[in-house]
Design a protein around this motif. Sequence first.
Motif, PDB file in Angstrom:
ATOM      1  N   MET C   1      32.342  55.792  30.014  1.00  0.00           N
ATOM      2  CA  MET C   1      31.488  55.459  31.159  1.00  0.00           C
ATOM      3  C   MET C   1      30.647  56.675  31.521  1.00  0.00           C
ATOM      4  O   MET C   1      31.187  57.669  31.978  1.00  0.00           O
ATOM      5  N   GLN C  15      36.262  52.958  46.093  1.00  0.00           N
ATOM      6  CA  GLN C  15      37.405  53.849  46.291  1.00  0.00           C
ATOM      7  C   GLN C  15      37.107  55.214  45.685  1.00  0.00           C
ATOM      8  O   GLN C  15      36.409  55.331  44.686  1.00  0.00           O
ATOM      9  N   HIS C  17      38.451  57.351  43.784  1.00  0.00           N
ATOM     10  CA  HIS C  17      38.728  57.823  42.428  1.00  0.00           C
ATOM     11  C   HIS C  17      37.809  57.194  41.398  1.00  0.00           C
ATOM     12  O   HIS C  17      37.870  57.537  40.225  1.00  0.00           O
ATOM     13  N   PHE C  18      36.948  56.262  41.836  1.00  0.00           N
ATOM     14  CA  PHE C  18      35.966  55.689  40.925  1.00  0.00           C
ATOM     15  C   PHE C  18      34.623  56.348  41.157  1.00  0.00           C
ATOM     16  O   PHE C  18      34.296  56.771  42.263  1.00  0.00           O
ATOM     17  N   ASP C  19      33.796  56.423  40.103  1.00  0.00           N
ATOM     18  CA  ASP C  19      32.477  57.020  40.251  1.00  0.00           C
ATOM     19  C   ASP C  19      31.482  56.026  40.826  1.00  0.00           C
ATOM     20  O   ASP C  19      30.662  56.378  41.667  1.00  0.00           O
ATOM     21  N   GLN C  23      31.986  50.608  37.912  1.00  0.00           N
ATOM     22  CA  GLN C  23      33.187  51.024  37.199  1.00  0.00           C
ATOM     23  C   GLN C  23      34.420  50.409  37.873  1.00  0.00           C
ATOM     24  O   GLN C  23      35.336  49.915  37.213  1.00  0.00           O
ATOM     25  N   ASN C  26      34.636  46.730  37.012  1.00  0.00           N
ATOM     26  CA  ASN C  26      35.122  46.524  35.651  1.00  0.00           C
ATOM     27  C   ASN C  26      36.612  46.716  35.571  1.00  0.00           C
ATOM     28  O   ASN C  26      37.343  45.922  34.975  1.00  0.00           O
ATOM     29  N   ALA C  27      37.078  47.807  36.196  1.00  0.00           N
ATOM     30  CA  ALA C  27      38.509  48.114  36.138  1.00  0.00           C
ATOM     31  C   ALA C  27      39.315  47.019  36.820  1.00  0.00           C
ATOM     32  O   ALA C  27      40.341  46.575  36.299  1.00  0.00           O
ATOM     33  N   SER C  28      38.847  46.578  37.983  1.00  0.00           N
ATOM     34  CA  SER C  28      39.605  45.560  38.722  1.00  0.00           C
ATOM     35  C   SER C  28      39.686  44.256  37.950  1.00  0.00           C
ATOM     36  O   SER C  28      40.747  43.632  37.873  1.00  0.00           O
ATOM     37  N   PHE C  30      39.357  43.809  34.693  1.00  0.00           N
ATOM     38  CA  PHE C  30      40.215  44.044  33.536  1.00  0.00           C
ATOM     39  C   PHE C  30      41.684  43.984  33.969  1.00  0.00           C
ATOM     40  O   PHE C  30      42.533  43.389  33.313  1.00  0.00           O
ATOM     41  N   GLY C  31      41.962  44.599  35.125  1.00  0.00           N
ATOM     42  CA  GLY C  31      43.331  44.603  35.619  1.00  0.00           C
ATOM     43  C   GLY C  31      43.845  43.200  35.862  1.00  0.00           C
ATOM     44  O   GLY C  31      44.970  42.860  35.494  1.00  0.00           O
ATOM     45  N   THR C  34      44.578  41.428  32.529  1.00  0.00           N
ATOM     46  CA  THR C  34      45.821  41.901  31.910  1.00  0.00           C
ATOM     47  C   THR C  34      47.018  41.362  32.676  1.00  0.00           C
ATOM     48  O   THR C  34      48.029  40.979  32.082  1.00  0.00           O
TER      49      THR C  34
END
Lengths: 532, 323, 218
Positions: C1, C15, C17-19, C23, C26-28, C30-31, C34
């Motif tokens: 990224m 939040q 810790h994300f840029d 991003q 995408n992370a959420s 994907f989470g 999964t």
Amino acid sequence: MPAVHYLNATHGPASWFFTRDHKRIALLYLYSVSAFFLVGGIFAMMIRLELATPRGDLMSAETYNKAFTAHGVVMVFFFLIPSIPAILGNFLVPLMIGAKDLAFPRINLLSWYLYMAGALFGVAALVSGGVDTGWTFYTPYSTAASNTHVVLTAMGAFIAGFSSIFTGLNFIVTIHTMRAPGMTWDRLPLFIWSHYATSLIMMLGTPVIAVTLLMIVLERTLRLGFFNPTLGGDPVLFQHLFWFYSHPAVYIMVLPGMGVISELIAAFSRKPVFGYKMVAMASLGIALISFLVWGHHMFTTSQSVLAAVTFSFLSFLVAIPSAIKVFNWTATLYRGSVLLASPMLYALGFIGLFTIGGITGLFLAAIGLDIHVHDTYFVIAHFHYVMVGGTLLAYLGGMHYWWPKITGRLYSEPWAKTSAVIVFVGFNLTFFPQFVLGYMGMPRRYHAYPVEEVSWQVLNLLSSAGASILALGLVLPAIYLTYSAFWGRPAGPNPWGAYGLEWDTTSPPPTANFEVTPIVTKPAYYYAPEEH
Amino acid sequence: MGGTFRLFPEQASTMAGRVDNLYFFMLAVTVFFSVLVATLVVVLALKYRRRKADEVGANIHGSTALEVIWTAIPLLISMVMFVWGTSVYFALAKPPAEALEVYIVGKRWMWKAQHLTGHREINQLHVPVGTPVKLLISSEDVIHSYYIPAFRQKIDAVPGKTTTMWFEANKPGSYQLFCAEYCGTQHSGMIGKVVAMEPREYQQWLTAGAPAGTLTSVGEQEFATLGCVTCHNDRDNARGPSLAGVFGKPQQLANGTTVMADDAYLRESILNPQAKMVQGYQPLMPTYQGQISEDALVTLLAYIKSLDTPGATHDAATPAGTH
Amino acid sequence: MSHTTADAAHHPALQHHFDTLEQQQNASTFGMWTFLVTEVLFFGGFFMAYILYRWMYNASFHEASHELNVWLGLFNTAVLIGSSLTMALAVRASKTGERSQLVMFLISTLVLGGVFLGVKVVEYAEKFSHHLVPGPHFQFHDAALKNGAEIYFSLYFGMTGLHAVHMILGGFVLVPLIVMAARGKFGPAWYTPIELFGLYWHFVDIVWIFLFPLLYLM
């Protein structure tokens, strides 16, 4: 040491119990996991004390059966599975990839609370009299015959399983979406690759044991008949469901350890791990094949010949990636700059003991041989070689290696080297005789053994003596590491002169891990002469 | 009494030597690789020890040739072990056709043996040397495992199933018998002895405590007592199929498929009759699950297996020269 | 990224810790995907048990499934599919920023979910009164098929019960989402929680689509 870092940035219990900082969560796990390791170790001592003499004279059979069950449940669910991922993984995964935290910090904290809730159920079961089914809960004994606290214990493992699932989820998403600029997949430290593979297993396997434990609880409380033959159920179905998770679970236990070993070998040879790509792929290969071999725990249940032969074949295959890793680690030493510091002693010990433990696994994969040694002390020796000689040694090596990063202080190296040697000697003395005992025919989970087998007593006595030495070797680090956390010399950012993003920040790191987001331009384990 | 000091179990069966040979091979491989790896580790760690604080190692990345070699060689050795282990397994798993049958029932915490002659033993098993013996094992309660280290054989006793295991003792003696699957409080007390005797002594043992009836005659009585004979008989309008000659023959089921009438089929048909209904009969048979003890079930199985097709001479599977 | 500039005044939902929000999104997502994979494995154990016992006790399962009310099951299936429709419409409304539509569709989803659970209560009550709950009081009209039928009902209660638990938990999450939606927290810049909940809800629906034929129609 920096003036402000993650340990002193905020104060008070609330700042710890409601933290979102992955490093603090790692420490929360360190305290609770260590406490449970002590509990599991006490049960081990009870077992070894009883078995030093043939007759069951130290405690009643019921107590003994509860002791070995507690030893297994505590060590498997509350020590081996969480230890490296939840402590070292939590602390290091964001640091190693250049991120500020894991993808889901609140879920990370939830994972710790789930672990504690599961542990609470486990303690409740212990305190109210224990459970005597063995950690494997085989039916129909566990659902229809045992009158001990099966439901409490199963619920404890069930809840702790979700801790595992969420940790795995967090690692996978983090590794995919939060790598620093330039941290491509082929530059990731092998510690990350192995935690990725571990997380795959955690996420795909744990839900199956969860639903299996749920079925046990339902069967016991509501008197259902999934596994009860008198109600038309099949007791062997339980074994299939149980081992479908529990075999991959043993790779949850050892893969993170292998990741640690890769880091230690590279750092203490100051060169890249030989065959980086193969080692990374081997981790994924182990994770994949591990799901296909569960039937090798069931060769004597009269499964079909075809099934047995298939499971045997696949079990031989799963050993190959591990062998590849052992040879690659050994080759890394060639033309290295090798320092035999205490973490390296653990790493080299791992290589030797894991080789023995791994090959003895092949004895069990060969069905003709497994029939004789299944459910004997041979199996116990095998899995303690890989779990203690493997995972525990890797855990200790990793804790020593990253201790200066975690605490900002150095521990006493002479004490550490001494303890490592004591652990190695004590471990081998404890478990090597058990291979012989197993082939002789001593079954496992036996409270007493025939008096007329004199050699059995000699071997058991040697084993129990070794256990005392091992216990000493394990108590020492608890003392000198704790001492160093308060009074050790400041470590500086990179006391080992190692390569890795975690060493590019202060010891201890600031809460946000890095002052400036790192940009990665070099491959993993880059030790070119002009850089140092 | 003095104890025995040995670091290796006795070889008392025809298969024990084969199992041990495989074990020695694998032991040799283990020793070889452990010593190899340990030596390499020690030698390399000492030869390339760090001499200056800022020294680094050579920037070597790998070698495809070496990867191929140390993948191929372990693979080859593994496959040898696999084939050898499977071959030993086939021999251990397949009883010879003319084996002497003994029924074993495990219950917490004892082993009951029922010979076809009607002899019953608890925690002991007398067998003749030089004759293959096939054990048909089941459990009354939880999973146990019948383990004779000297014969290198074990099989689980699973409730609801009959499992089989065979051996041929080739050395007279008294050998340890253990339960090898944890089954509760007295698991370590569920032990006994397998006594292998020379054929002549075995005959003497058989004639000495002659029991009231053979296993099959007891089974015949059960067959009547439990009401089986009211439907399973040779009459024209019988409500159930005649069981004469059923064992070991394929059965045509109502759903069109065919199954082999083996031990598992007989057991299942008594406990769960609807599972594999035979063609041409109504689903009238009640289940005997919970109404028949494991001991009685074993006698029924022995009796049914002894029933030959009508017209053949009655020949229960008893050891030659006794009755 | 490779996102080099952080927004000067960043979205309140970003939040630390994300840029970037992208991003984080995408992370959420994907989470959640999964997590749903793990849920497949979780239900999978029950489905494995069902397949095995169905094969062993075919006649009993067939007979026992006649005790279920196919029409109620069909009704519930329609209700749940309807709730997935309203949920999909809710996600669309959140993307376009139509606040009142979003709230209406979320409430509809909750209501339909409630209807489904209500019907399940009716069905369970019927099982209780007909002594079809496994355990010491289980009765079945055909004695020869009783064991298989009891296993069938064990699986019925286990699987539909686990499914219902998932729906109830979903309902508990939906309430604060409705409150946040009413307060205008979701819009084109950030609608991730609605999207993720939608994924979860569709999964719960799909599990039912498998349960219905296996339990009611076979």
